[in-house]
Motif scaffolding. Structure first.
Motif, PDB file in Angstrom:
ATOM      1  N   VAL A 103      -6.095  -0.192   5.063  1.00 53.65           N
ATOM      2  CA  VAL A 103      -5.533  -0.660   6.324  1.00 53.65           C
ATOM      3  C   VAL A 103      -5.642  -2.190   6.382  1.00 53.65           C
ATOM      4  CG1 VAL A 103      -6.056  -0.639   8.794  1.00 53.65           C
ATOM      5  CG2 VAL A 103      -6.032   1.505   7.521  1.00 53.65           C
ATOM      6  N   GLY A 113       1.888   8.407  10.944  1.00 57.84           N
ATOM      7  CA  GLY A 113       1.380   7.463  11.948  1.00 57.84           C
ATOM      8  C   GLY A 113       0.507   6.397  11.326  1.00 57.84           C
ATOM      9  N   ASP A 114       0.390   5.290  12.040  1.00 56.18           N
ATOM     10  CA  ASP A 114      -0.338   4.125  11.554  1.00 56.18           C
ATOM     11  C   ASP A 114      -1.725   4.059  12.206  1.00 56.18           C
ATOM     12  OD1 ASP A 114      -1.264   1.649  10.834  1.00 56.18           O
ATOM     13  OD2 ASP A 114       0.544   0.558  11.422  1.00 56.18           O
ATOM     14  N   ALA A 115      -2.751   3.945  11.391  1.00 55.60           N
ATOM     15  CA  ALA A 115      -4.135   3.863  11.885  1.00 55.60           C
ATOM     16  C   ALA A 115      -4.323   2.733  12.889  1.00 55.60           C
ATOM     17  CB  ALA A 115      -5.078   3.647  10.701  1.00 55.60           C
ATOM     18  N   VAL A 142       0.851  -1.200   0.000  1.00 56.65           N
ATOM     19  CA  VAL A 142       0.000   0.000   0.000  1.00 56.65           C
ATOM     20  C   VAL A 142       0.890   1.254   0.000  1.00 56.65           C
ATOM     21  CG1 VAL A 142      -1.585   1.357   1.442  1.00 56.65           C
ATOM     22  CG2 VAL A 142      -2.020  -1.077   1.093  1.00 56.65           C
ATOM     23  N   LYS A 189     -16.379  15.138  -0.311  1.00 49.15           N
ATOM     24  CA  LYS A 189     -15.641  15.610   0.875  1.00 49.15           C
ATOM     25  C   LYS A 189     -16.370  16.793   1.525  1.00 49.15           C
ATOM     26  CE  LYS A 189     -11.237  13.765  -0.676  1.00 49.15           C
ATOM     27  NZ  LYS A 189     -10.054  13.958  -1.520  1.00 49.15           N
ATOM     28  N   PHE A 196     -11.407   7.709   2.535  1.00 50.18           N
ATOM     29  CA  PHE A 196     -10.748   6.889   1.518  1.00 50.18           C
ATOM     30  C   PHE A 196      -9.450   6.295   2.053  1.00 50.18           C
ATOM     31  CE2 PHE A 196     -13.074  10.281  -0.893  1.00 50.18           C
ATOM     32  CZ  PHE A 196     -14.125   9.461  -1.273  1.00 50.18           C
ATOM     33  N   ASP A 243      -0.929  10.103   8.893  1.00 49.14           N
ATOM     34  CA  ASP A 243      -0.904   9.241   7.695  1.00 49.14           C
ATOM     35  C   ASP A 243       0.400   8.458   7.708  1.00 49.14           C
ATOM     36  OD1 ASP A 243      -2.353   9.381   4.627  1.00 49.14           O
ATOM     37  OD2 ASP A 243      -0.332   8.543   4.744  1.00 49.14           O
ATOM     38  N   ILE A 244       0.321   7.221   7.274  1.00 45.89           N
ATOM     39  CA  ILE A 244       1.488   6.340   7.373  1.00 45.89           C
ATOM     40  C   ILE A 244       2.572   6.660   6.343  1.00 45.89           C
ATOM     41  CG2 ILE A 244       0.785   4.469   5.804  1.00 45.89           C
ATOM     42  CD1 ILE A 244       1.507   2.535   8.167  1.00 45.89           C
ATOM     43  N   ASN A 245       2.208   7.407   5.314  1.00 47.65           N
ATOM     44  CA  ASN A 245       3.152   7.626   4.210  1.00 47.65           C
ATOM     45  C   ASN A 245       3.801   9.017   4.291  1.00 47.65           C
ATOM     46  OD1 ASN A 245       4.179   8.302   1.565  1.00 47.65           O
ATOM     47  ND2 ASN A 245       3.217   6.405   0.903  1.00 47.65           N
ATOM     48  N   TYR A 282      -1.279  13.155  -6.623  1.00 42.44           N
ATOM     49  CA  TYR A 282      -2.472  12.595  -5.991  1.00 42.44           C
ATOM     50  C   TYR A 282      -3.711  13.482  -6.187  1.00 42.44           C
ATOM     51  CZ  TYR A 282      -5.726  10.933  -2.514  1.00 42.44           C
ATOM     52  OH  TYR A 282      -6.866  10.489  -1.903  1.00 42.44           O
ATOM     53  N   PHE A 301       1.079   4.592  -2.677  1.00 39.94           N
ATOM     54  CA  PHE A 301       0.903   6.015  -2.391  1.00 39.94           C
ATOM     55  C   PHE A 301       2.202   6.809  -2.583  1.00 39.94           C
ATOM     56  CE2 PHE A 301      -2.968   4.252  -0.611  1.00 39.94           C
ATOM     57  CZ  PHE A 301      -3.879   5.078  -1.269  1.00 39.94           C
ATOM     58  N   ASP A 338      -6.886  17.085   2.248  1.00 39.90           N
ATOM     59  CA  ASP A 338      -8.181  17.554   1.729  1.00 39.90           C
ATOM     60  C   ASP A 338      -9.249  17.697   2.815  1.00 39.90           C
ATOM     61  OD1 ASP A 338      -7.398  17.846  -0.846  1.00 39.90           O
ATOM     62  OD2 ASP A 338      -8.791  16.369  -1.693  1.00 39.90           O
ATOM     63  N   ILE A 339      -9.329  16.720   3.711  1.00 47.53           N
ATOM     64  CA  ILE A 339     -10.372  16.769   4.745  1.00 47.53           C
ATOM     65  C   ILE A 339      -9.989  17.792   5.823  1.00 47.53           C
ATOM     66  CG2 ILE A 339     -11.546  15.416   6.560  1.00 47.53           C
ATOM     67  CD1 ILE A 339     -12.359  14.691   3.614  1.00 47.53           C
ATOM     68  N   VAL A 361      -7.318  10.599  10.199  1.00 47.94           N
ATOM     69  CA  VAL A 361      -6.404   9.478   9.956  1.00 47.94           C
ATOM     70  C   VAL A 361      -6.394   9.154   8.463  1.00 47.94           C
ATOM     71  CG1 VAL A 361      -5.998   7.040  10.487  1.00 47.94           C
ATOM     72  CG2 VAL A 361      -6.676   8.614  12.296  1.00 47.94           C
ATOM     73  N   ALA A 362      -5.202   8.751   7.980  1.00 47.83           N
ATOM     74  CA  ALA A 362      -4.999   8.514   6.543  1.00 47.83           C
ATOM     75  C   ALA A 362      -5.336   9.805   5.795  1.00 47.83           C
ATOM     76  CB  ALA A 362      -5.818   7.331   6.045  1.00 47.83           C
TER      77      ALA A 362
HETATM   78  C1  LIG Z   1      -6.701   7.440  -0.974  1.00 47.23           C
HETATM   79  S1  LIG Z   1      -5.636   8.253   0.179  1.00 47.23           S
HETATM   80  C2  LIG Z   1      -6.765   9.309   1.022  1.00 47.23           C
HETATM   81  C3  LIG Z   1      -6.159  10.621   1.435  1.00 47.23           C
HETATM   82  C4  LIG Z   1      -7.148  11.654   1.994  1.00 47.23           C
HETATM   83  N1  LIG Z   1      -7.840  11.179   3.169  1.00 47.23           N
HETATM   84  C5  LIG Z   1      -8.145  12.079   0.954  1.00 47.23           C
HETATM   85  O1  LIG Z   1      -9.324  11.784   1.118  1.00 47.23           O
HETATM   86  O2  LIG Z   1      -7.746  12.716  -0.036  1.00 47.23           O
HETATM   87  C6  LIG Z   1      -5.324   6.981   1.351  1.00 47.23           C
HETATM   88  C7  LIG Z   1      -4.277   7.327   2.380  1.00 47.23           C
HETATM   89  O3  LIG Z   1      -4.254   6.292   3.352  1.00 47.23           O
HETATM   90  C8  LIG Z   1      -2.938   6.229   3.858  1.00 47.23           C
HETATM   91  N2  LIG Z   1      -2.766   4.988   4.616  1.00 47.23           N
HETATM   92  C9  LIG Z   1      -2.722   3.718   4.135  1.00 47.23           C
HETATM   93  N3  LIG Z   1      -2.567   2.844   5.145  1.00 47.23           N
HETATM   94  C10 LIG Z   1      -2.533   3.568   6.305  1.00 47.23           C
HETATM   95  C11 LIG Z   1      -2.388   3.237   7.677  1.00 47.23           C
HETATM   96  N4  LIG Z   1      -2.256   1.970   8.082  1.00 47.23           N
HETATM   97  N5  LIG Z   1      -2.391   4.227   8.583  1.00 47.23           N
HETATM   98  C12 LIG Z   1      -2.521   5.534   8.197  1.00 47.23           C
HETATM   99  N6  LIG Z   1      -2.635   5.900   6.909  1.00 47.23           N
HETATM  100  C13 LIG Z   1      -2.658   4.940   5.964  1.00 47.23           C
HETATM  101  C14 LIG Z   1      -2.098   6.350   2.605  1.00 47.23           C
HETATM  102  O4  LIG Z   1      -0.767   6.669   2.885  1.00 47.23           O
HETATM  103  C15 LIG Z   1      -2.854   7.433   1.844  1.00 47.23           C
HETATM  104  O5  LIG Z   1      -2.338   8.704   2.124  1.00 47.23           O
END
Ligand SMILES: C[S@@+](CC[C@H](N)C(=O)[O-])C[C@H]1O[C@@H](n2cnc3c(N)ncnc32)[C@H](O)[C@@H]1O
Length: 254
Positions: A149, A125-127, A25, A52, A144, A98-100, A36, A29, A79-80, A73-74
């Motif tokens: 996860v 950070g990791d969800a 994953v 959104k 999204f 966000d993990i990335n 993006y 990203f 955007d949010i 988270v994530a």
């Molecule tokens: C499709 S993007 C959504 C970004 C934003 N929320 C939006 O709506 O535009 C998904 C995001 O989930 C993050 N992600 C994936 N696994 C994750 C995890 N375990 N913990 C936190 N973030 C994570 C990715 O790095 C990516 O930035």
């Protein structure tokens, strides 16, 4: 054999070892981070902006100076977080986790460009394992993100843990189309047009194939509602947007 040995999980339509999914994953990203936002507009014809907006309208952050702490988270490129900061009053603060790191960097740059850095901060950070104390936030948002996860149940119980009693979880995610006729059109568009746009814009259609496939393997509206209840949330309800292409789920920690 214990629970964690050799367990497989879906990664799009493929099945991969549980421990491998997150790095796959992250690769997706990292590849798309700098394009993006542009890709989101192209792929959804701008619809993601309306989804959104609706999501943040349902959150309805206070417009006055009441303290209101949100964990997004994530949250990716923000955007949010930016929408919440814009509609909310001076007491609203959003922390993105966000993990990335590449997505987080893009988000930070955007926050600075848009003058919102005082209202939003960006963390890696990791969800599934949030670095925040119990009962620290008034709201938890994830848009999204949850389908990426590995252990959705862990992410949901982390959401419950960091929320104050009376706090709210709001999730925006692709879901099951519930409009006759729309499904086949949507499938054709998703599996052909989206990877093709991805290839033209980013030089690689593969990450977008994963994104589409992962939508199809994510639980439908009712099943996901049950998972949220299972994590301890009450008054769980959902609203479909655009015929169920996307759904918003809401639940409360009472
Ligand atoms: C499709 S993007 C959504 C970004 C934003 N929320 C939006 O709506 O535009 C998904 C995001 O989930 C993050 N992600 C994936 N696994 C994750 C995890 N375990 N913990 C936190 N973030 C994570 C990715 O790095 C990516 O930035």
């Amino acid at each position: 054999m214990n629970d964690t040995d050799d367990k497989n999980v879906p990664f799009g339509f493929r099945s991969v070892a549980e421990g491998e999914k997150q790095s796959l994953v992250n690769e997706v990203f990292s590849k798309v981070a700098d394009r993006y936002n542009q890709m989101n507009d192209l792929m959804s014809g701008g619809l993601h902006r309306l989804w959104k907006d609706d999501f943040v309208a349902w959150l309805n952050p206070p417009r006055n100076n009441t303290q209101f702490r949100v964990l997004d988270v994530a949250g990716g490129t923000g955007d949010i977080a930016f929408r919440i900061a814009r509609v909310g009053g001076s007491g609203v603060h959003v922390t993105v986790a966000d993990i990335n790191p590449e997505m987080v960097n893009e988000g930070r740059k955007r926050a600075n460009r848009e003058g919102l850095q005082a209202f939003c901060d960006f963390t890696v950070g990791d969800a599934e394992n949030l670095a925040f104390p119990d009962m620290a936030f008034d709201a938890y948002t994830i848009a999204f993100g949850i389908r990426n996860v590995t252990h959705i149940d862990k992410a949901l119980s982390e959401a419950w843990r960091i929320l104050k009693p009376g706090g709210r979880l709001l999730c925006l995610e692709f879901s099951r189309v519930d409009m006759p006729g729309l499904e086949s059109l949507y499938d054709a568009y998703s599996f052909t047009v989206i990877p093709a746009i991805g290839k033209v814009v980013t030089g690689d259609g593969q990450p977008y194939r994963y994104l589409i496939e992962s939508i199809r393997t994510f639980p439908d509206q009712e099943k996901f509602k049950g998972m949220i209840e299972q994590a301890g949330f009450t008054r769980v309800q959902y609203r479909n947007l655009t015929g169920g292409i996307v759904a918003m789920h809401s639940g409360w920690r009472i």
